[in-house]
Scaffold this motif. Structure first.
Motif, PDB file in Angstrom:
ATOM      1  N   ARG A   7      33.660-116.422 -42.324  1.00 49.99           N
ATOM      2  CA  ARG A   7      33.394-117.582 -41.482  1.00 49.99           C
ATOM      3  C   ARG A   7      34.122-117.369 -40.162  1.00 49.99           C
ATOM      4  O   ARG A   7      35.315-117.115 -40.131  1.00 49.99           O
ATOM      5  CB  ARG A   7      33.880-118.857 -42.152  1.00 49.99           C
ATOM      6  CG  ARG A   7      33.299-120.107 -41.522  1.00 49.99           C
ATOM      7  CD  ARG A   7      33.745-121.356 -42.253  1.00 49.99           C
ATOM      8  NE  ARG A   7      33.299-121.468 -43.610  1.00 49.99           N
ATOM      9  CZ  ARG A   7      32.393-122.338 -44.048  1.00 49.99           C
ATOM     10  NH1 ARG A   7      31.809-123.161 -43.199  1.00 49.99           N
ATOM     11  NH2 ARG A   7      32.072-122.397 -45.325  1.00 49.99           N
TER      12      ARG A   7
ATOM     13  N   LYS B  44      29.719-118.411 -36.828  1.00 50.61           N
ATOM     14  CA  LYS B  44      29.024-117.455 -37.687  1.00 50.61           C
ATOM     15  C   LYS B  44      29.507-117.642 -39.117  1.00 50.61           C
ATOM     16  O   LYS B  44      30.689-117.901 -39.348  1.00 50.61           O
ATOM     17  CB  LYS B  44      29.340-116.036 -37.207  1.00 50.61           C
ATOM     18  CG  LYS B  44      28.608-114.937 -37.901  1.00 50.61           C
ATOM     19  CD  LYS B  44      28.986-113.602 -37.239  1.00 50.61           C
ATOM     20  CE  LYS B  44      28.262-112.454 -37.887  1.00 50.61           C
ATOM     21  NZ  LYS B  44      28.632-111.170 -37.285  1.00 50.61           N
TER      22      LYS B  44
ATOM     23  N   GLU C 122      19.041-118.968 -46.487  1.00 51.16           N
ATOM     24  CA  GLU C 122      19.379-119.428 -45.131  1.00 51.16           C
ATOM     25  C   GLU C 122      20.767-118.917 -44.791  1.00 51.16           C
ATOM     26  O   GLU C 122      21.757-119.614 -44.887  1.00 51.16           O
ATOM     27  CB  GLU C 122      19.325-120.957 -45.063  1.00 51.16           C
ATOM     28  CG  GLU C 122      17.968-121.534 -45.357  1.00 51.16           C
ATOM     29  CD  GLU C 122      17.006-121.382 -44.202  1.00 51.16           C
ATOM     30  OE1 GLU C 122      17.453-121.177 -43.063  1.00 51.16           O
ATOM     31  OE2 GLU C 122      15.797-121.467 -44.442  1.00 51.16           O
TER      32      GLU C 122
ATOM     33  N   ASN D  71      22.748-117.916 -42.203  1.00 53.50           N
ATOM     34  CA  ASN D  71      23.750-118.326 -41.211  1.00 53.50           C
ATOM     35  C   ASN D  71      23.780-119.843 -40.995  1.00 53.50           C
ATOM     36  O   ASN D  71      24.196-120.311 -39.969  1.00 53.50           O
ATOM     37  CB  ASN D  71      23.488-117.595 -39.886  1.00 53.50           C
ATOM     38  CG  ASN D  71      24.759-117.475 -39.049  1.00 53.50           C
ATOM     39  OD1 ASN D  71      25.862-117.630 -39.532  1.00 53.50           O
ATOM     40  ND2 ASN D  71      24.577-117.209 -37.780  1.00 53.50           N
ATOM     41  N   LYS D  72      23.317-120.619 -41.995  1.00 50.78           N
ATOM     42  CA  LYS D  72      23.319-122.076 -41.893  1.00 50.78           C
ATOM     43  C   LYS D  72      24.522-122.628 -42.647  1.00 50.78           C
ATOM     44  O   LYS D  72      24.611-122.526 -43.862  1.00 50.78           O
ATOM     45  CB  LYS D  72      22.038-122.657 -42.477  1.00 50.78           C
ATOM     46  CG  LYS D  72      20.815-122.353 -41.664  1.00 50.78           C
ATOM     47  CD  LYS D  72      20.207-123.632 -41.245  1.00 50.78           C
ATOM     48  CE  LYS D  72      18.983-123.318 -40.418  1.00 50.78           C
ATOM     49  NZ  LYS D  72      18.274-124.454 -40.039  1.00 50.78           N
ATOM     50  N   THR D  73      25.442-123.212 -41.915  1.00 53.35           N
ATOM     51  CA  THR D  73      26.694-123.686 -42.495  1.00 53.35           C
ATOM     52  C   THR D  73      26.473-124.666 -43.635  1.00 53.35           C
ATOM     53  O   THR D  73      27.083-124.527 -44.699  1.00 53.35           O
ATOM     54  CB  THR D  73      27.572-124.330 -41.401  1.00 53.35           C
ATOM     55  OG1 THR D  73      27.824-123.342 -40.400  1.00 53.35           O
ATOM     56  CG2 THR D  73      28.880-124.822 -41.958  1.00 53.35           C
ATOM     57  N   SER D  74      25.614-125.668 -43.453  1.00 56.69           N
ATOM     58  CA  SER D  74      25.426-126.682 -44.486  1.00 56.69           C
ATOM     59  C   SER D  74      24.878-126.072 -45.775  1.00 56.69           C
ATOM     60  O   SER D  74      25.282-126.465 -46.876  1.00 56.69           O
ATOM     61  CB  SER D  74      24.503-127.802 -43.994  1.00 56.69           C
ATOM     62  OG  SER D  74      23.235-127.274 -43.657  1.00 56.69           O
ATOM     63  N   ILE D  75      24.001-125.098 -45.664  1.00 59.37           N
ATOM     64  CA  ILE D  75      23.420-124.468 -46.855  1.00 59.37           C
ATOM     65  C   ILE D  75      24.460-123.588 -47.547  1.00 59.37           C
ATOM     66  O   ILE D  75      24.588-123.604 -48.775  1.00 59.37           O
ATOM     67  CB  ILE D  75      22.152-123.677 -46.485  1.00 59.37           C
ATOM     68  CG1 ILE D  75      21.066-124.673 -46.062  1.00 59.37           C
ATOM     69  CG2 ILE D  75      21.688-122.814 -47.642  1.00 59.37           C
ATOM     70  CD1 ILE D  75      19.836-124.070 -45.483  1.00 59.37           C
TER      71      ILE D  75
END
Length: 182
Positions: free
Chosen positions: A95, A111, A128, A130-134
């Motif tokens: 992260r 990132k 997904e 590079n999607k933080t929430s996922i």
């Protein structure tokens, strides 16, 4: 969850890369991180928690601007890489916290990467990428606990275990059910 390695870069008080190799503890199930005040113990906890959940390990340190080293050069990004073992499988999460460089108008550089290590190769752990929430949701599903529960039971930083001890019965029951899947 057993941490194996943490790499901190421009994180907390550390300008340069700092490596913490937990794998040297071998099969020790429980261990303490000790040292004098100011030695960086809490920064290690913050790094682990930041890698997994994107936040510091304690409520009083959750100001995201404090995670970046004040000593870091403008071109260095704040990042944490954590390799850990869970149920015989190895995972790696990276992260990187974005920041506003002097020549930019906005924040750049956020990132996140999450891998399962199979045959010594990193394989993306979610679609997904590079999607933080996922990624955060995948971490919660994998560990079986959320960030607050992780802080209460896994890290036990700076006496915050007391919160679990003094929490009401219903809250304790919920936490213990999640841990032991009952």
């Amino acid at each position: 969850m057993k941490p194996l390695k943490v790499v901190l870069h421009a994180f907390g008080p550390y300008k340069d890369k700092v490596y913490v190799d937990f794998s040297r503890l071998n099969e020790k199930g429980l261990f303490a991180i000790t040292g004098p005040t100011g030695a960086g113990k809490t920064t290690i906890f913050d790094g682990i928690c930041f890698a997994l959940f994107g936040e510091a390990s304690g409520e009083n340190r959750n100001d995201q601007t404090l995670l970046r080293s004040h000593f870091a050069d403008d071109d260095l990004y704040t990042s944490v890489e954590l390799t850990f073992e869970l149920k015989g499988n190895h995972y790696n999460i990276f992260r990187q916290k974005g920041h506003q460089k002097k020549q930019n108008k906005g924040i750049t550089g956020d990132k996140i990467e999450f891998y399962k290590i199979e045959n010594e190769e990193k394989v993306p752990y979610c679609q997904e990428f590079n999607k933080t929430s996922i990624v955060n949701k995948k971490v919660e599903e994998l560990l079986g606990i959320n960030a607050d529960q992780f802080k209460q039971i896994v890290l036990l930083p700076q006496g915050e275990f007391r919160k679990l001890l003094i929490s009401d019965t219903k809250e304790k029951e919920e936490i213990l059910r999640k841990i032991f899947r009952t």
